[in-house]
Write a protein that holds these residues in place. Structure first.
Motif, PDB file in Angstrom:
ATOM      1  N   ASN A   1      11.220 -22.136   9.718  1.00  0.00           N
ATOM      2  CA  ASN A   1      11.787 -22.027   8.373  1.00  0.00           C
ATOM      3  C   ASN A   1      12.100 -20.581   8.008  1.00  0.00           C
ATOM      4  N   VAL A   2      12.741 -19.866   8.932  1.00  0.00           N
ATOM      5  CA  VAL A   2      13.138 -18.497   8.635  1.00  0.00           C
ATOM      6  C   VAL A   2      14.040 -18.504   7.402  1.00  0.00           C
ATOM      7  N   ALA A   3      13.712 -17.698   6.409  1.00  0.00           N
ATOM      8  CA  ALA A   3      14.423 -17.748   5.138  1.00  0.00           C
ATOM      9  C   ALA A   3      15.027 -16.404   4.784  1.00  0.00           C
ATOM     10  N   VAL A   4      16.289 -16.407   4.333  1.00  0.00           N
ATOM     11  CA  VAL A   4      16.929 -15.188   3.865  1.00  0.00           C
ATOM     12  C   VAL A   4      16.331 -14.775   2.523  1.00  0.00           C
ATOM     13  N   SER A   5      16.208 -13.471   2.323  1.00  0.00           N
ATOM     14  CA  SER A   5      15.573 -12.950   1.113  1.00  0.00           C
ATOM     15  C   SER A   5      16.331 -11.729   0.616  1.00  0.00           C
ATOM     16  N   ARG A   6      16.319 -11.490  -0.702  1.00  0.00           N
ATOM     17  CA  ARG A   6      16.907 -10.278  -1.258  1.00  0.00           C
ATOM     18  C   ARG A   6      15.977  -9.074  -1.119  1.00  0.00           C
ATOM     19  N   LYS A   7      14.750  -9.280  -0.638  1.00  0.00           N
ATOM     20  CA  LYS A   7      13.859  -8.141  -0.419  1.00  0.00           C
ATOM     21  C   LYS A   7      14.502  -7.233   0.617  1.00  0.00           C
ATOM     22  N   SER A   8      14.575  -5.953   0.301  1.00  0.00           N
ATOM     23  CA  SER A   8      15.361  -5.062   1.138  1.00  0.00           C
ATOM     24  C   SER A   8      14.758  -3.667   1.167  1.00  0.00           C
ATOM     25  N   PRO A   9      14.937  -2.946   2.279  1.00  0.00           N
ATOM     26  CA  PRO A   9      14.502  -1.548   2.333  1.00  0.00           C
ATOM     27  C   PRO A   9      15.466  -0.611   1.624  1.00  0.00           C
ATOM     28  N   PHE A  10      16.572  -1.146   1.074  1.00  0.00           N
ATOM     29  CA  PHE A  10      17.592  -0.319   0.444  1.00  0.00           C
ATOM     30  C   PHE A  10      17.706  -0.650  -1.046  1.00  0.00           C
ATOM     31  N   ARG A  11      18.434   0.191  -1.769  1.00  0.00           N
ATOM     32  CA  ARG A  11      18.668  -0.040  -3.199  1.00  0.00           C
ATOM     33  C   ARG A  11      19.555  -1.275  -3.388  1.00  0.00           C
ATOM     34  N   LYS A  12      19.074  -2.216  -4.176  1.00  0.00           N
ATOM     35  CA  LYS A  12      19.801  -3.472  -4.342  1.00  0.00           C
ATOM     36  C   LYS A  12      21.041  -3.325  -5.214  1.00  0.00           C
ATOM     37  N   ASP A  13      21.095  -2.283  -6.037  1.00  0.00           N
ATOM     38  CA  ASP A  13      22.247  -2.140  -6.912  1.00  0.00           C
ATOM     39  C   ASP A  13      23.442  -1.504  -6.205  1.00  0.00           C
ATOM     40  N   GLU A  14      23.263  -1.094  -4.949  1.00  0.00           N
ATOM     41  CA  GLU A  14      24.353  -0.482  -4.214  1.00  0.00           C
ATOM     42  C   GLU A  14      25.143  -1.512  -3.406  1.00  0.00           C
ATOM     43  N   VAL A  15      24.454  -2.463  -2.807  1.00  0.00           N
ATOM     44  CA  VAL A  15      25.120  -3.419  -1.940  1.00  0.00           C
ATOM     45  C   VAL A  15      24.201  -4.629  -1.747  1.00  0.00           C
ATOM     46  N   TRP A  16      24.809  -5.783  -1.538  1.00  0.00           N
ATOM     47  CA  TRP A  16      24.011  -6.979  -1.265  1.00  0.00           C
ATOM     48  C   TRP A  16      23.507  -6.869   0.156  1.00  0.00           C
ATOM     49  N   THR A  17      22.242  -6.704   0.292  1.00  0.00           N
ATOM     50  CA  THR A  17      21.653  -6.657   1.624  1.00  0.00           C
ATOM     51  C   THR A  17      20.430  -7.548   1.633  1.00  0.00           C
ATOM     52  N   ALA A  18      19.886  -7.786   2.805  1.00  0.00           N
ATOM     53  CA  ALA A  18      18.872  -8.826   2.903  1.00  0.00           C
ATOM     54  C   ALA A  18      17.834  -8.515   3.965  1.00  0.00           C
ATOM     55  N   SER A  19      16.823  -9.330   3.964  1.00  0.00           N
ATOM     56  CA  SER A  19      15.854  -9.383   5.050  1.00  0.00           C
ATOM     57  C   SER A  19      15.600 -10.865   5.323  1.00  0.00           C
ATOM     58  N   TYR A  20      14.827 -11.124   6.356  1.00  0.00           N
ATOM     59  CA  TYR A  20      14.506 -12.507   6.713  1.00  0.00           C
ATOM     60  C   TYR A  20      13.004 -12.664   6.769  1.00  0.00           C
ATOM     61  N   TYR A  21      12.513 -13.722   6.114  1.00  0.00           N
ATOM     62  CA  TYR A  21      11.074 -13.933   6.029  1.00  0.00           C
ATOM     63  C   TYR A  21      10.615 -14.857   7.154  1.00  0.00           C
ATOM     64  N   PHE A  22       9.541 -14.426   7.835  1.00  0.00           N
ATOM     65  CA  PHE A  22       8.934 -15.184   8.934  1.00  0.00           C
ATOM     66  C   PHE A  22       7.502 -15.543   8.526  1.00  0.00           C
ATOM     67  N   ASP A  23       7.140 -16.818   8.670  1.00  0.00           N
ATOM     68  CA  ASP A  23       5.862 -17.283   8.121  1.00  0.00           C
ATOM     69  C   ASP A  23       4.657 -17.040   9.018  1.00  0.00           C
ATOM     70  N   GLY A  24       4.887 -16.513  10.238  1.00  0.00           N
ATOM     71  CA  GLY A  24       3.767 -16.179  11.110  1.00  0.00           C
ATOM     72  C   GLY A  24       3.230 -17.329  11.930  1.00  0.00           C
ATOM     73  N   THR A  25       3.847 -18.512  11.827  1.00  0.00           N
ATOM     74  CA  THR A  25       3.342 -19.663  12.589  1.00  0.00           C
ATOM     75  C   THR A  25       4.383 -20.238  13.546  1.00  0.00           C
ATOM     76  N   THR A  26       5.578 -20.530  13.057  1.00  0.00           N
ATOM     77  CA  THR A  26       6.601 -21.145  13.910  1.00  0.00           C
ATOM     78  C   THR A  26       7.947 -20.446  13.845  1.00  0.00           C
ATOM     79  N   ASP A  27       8.113 -19.488  12.972  1.00  0.00           N
ATOM     80  CA  ASP A  27       9.441 -18.920  12.714  1.00  0.00           C
ATOM     81  C   ASP A  27       9.860 -17.865  13.735  1.00  0.00           C
TER      82      ASP A  27
END
Length: 203
Positions: free
Chosen positions: A96-122
């Protein structure tokens, strides 16, 4: 780590990255099921060039196609895990890898993303291809990680399924690089805090 040379490692191994798929977020060899827990962003694999030969300031915006070498893979940076390199590989998701708005960059500059991994099957998979062959030349593998808790033992985040594939893993007070089944214990001391972005580069 975060632009500062943290460790060096020398080894002479055959790394058959063209023969087996590239995995992001987990190791799935039978008996070695180790998965990353947290967020991974802006994964870039470059062959033919070592992008960082001295300390540097990590990018403050999403990674582009590299200006030198060949960008074999560029993913986990937008709404889709699609490879944004010229190769355009199909990156498939397991679990269940999920796209997220959590980002290492400033969110007001550009839409960027990270992917969340649950540590079990992702994990994510990029297909086997000659574009990933490192050979004896230079290369760079880089990405940002964000642990939701401090990583535990053998918490891997980038891995190749072959016994002759390069891997990089995060541990509670160390990180390791090497070739699985050949040189897995090349660990270097480093304490990763939870809820903190880290830029990781190996070249």
């Amino acid at each position: 780590i975060n632009g500062v040379l943290t460790a060096t490692y020398a080894g002479n191994y055959t790394v058959n990255n063209s023969t087996y798929a590239q995995l992001i977020g987990g190791q799935v060899i039978t008996g070695y099921l180790r998965h990353f827990t947290g967020y991974i962003s802006n994964v870039r694999i470059v062959t033919g060039s070592a992008l960082y030969t001295s300390d540097f300031v990590p990018s403050k915006s999403p990674l582009p196609i590299a200006s030198s070498g060949s960008t074999a893979l560029l993913t986990c940076r937008g709404r889709s895990s699609t490879d944004e390199s010229a190769n355009g590989f199909t990156v498939t998701s397991t679990g269940n890898v999920a796209v997220s708005r959590k980002s290492p960059f400033r969110k007001d500059e550009v839409w960027t993303a990270s992917y969340y991994f649950d540590g079990t099957t992702d994990y994510l998979t990029a297909p086997d291809n000659a574009a990933f062959e490192i050979g004896s030349g230079d290369f760079t593998i880089e990405f940002w990680i964000y642990h939701t808790t401090a990583p535990d033992t053998n918490n891997r985040c980038v891995f190749n399924t072959n016994t002759n594939g390069f891997f990089l893993q995060m541990r509670n007070t160390a990180f390791g690089i090497g070739v699985p089944g050949v040189a897995e214990n090349n660990a270097f001391s480093y304490t990763f805090a939870g809820n903190t972005w880290y830029h990781i580069a190996v070249d």
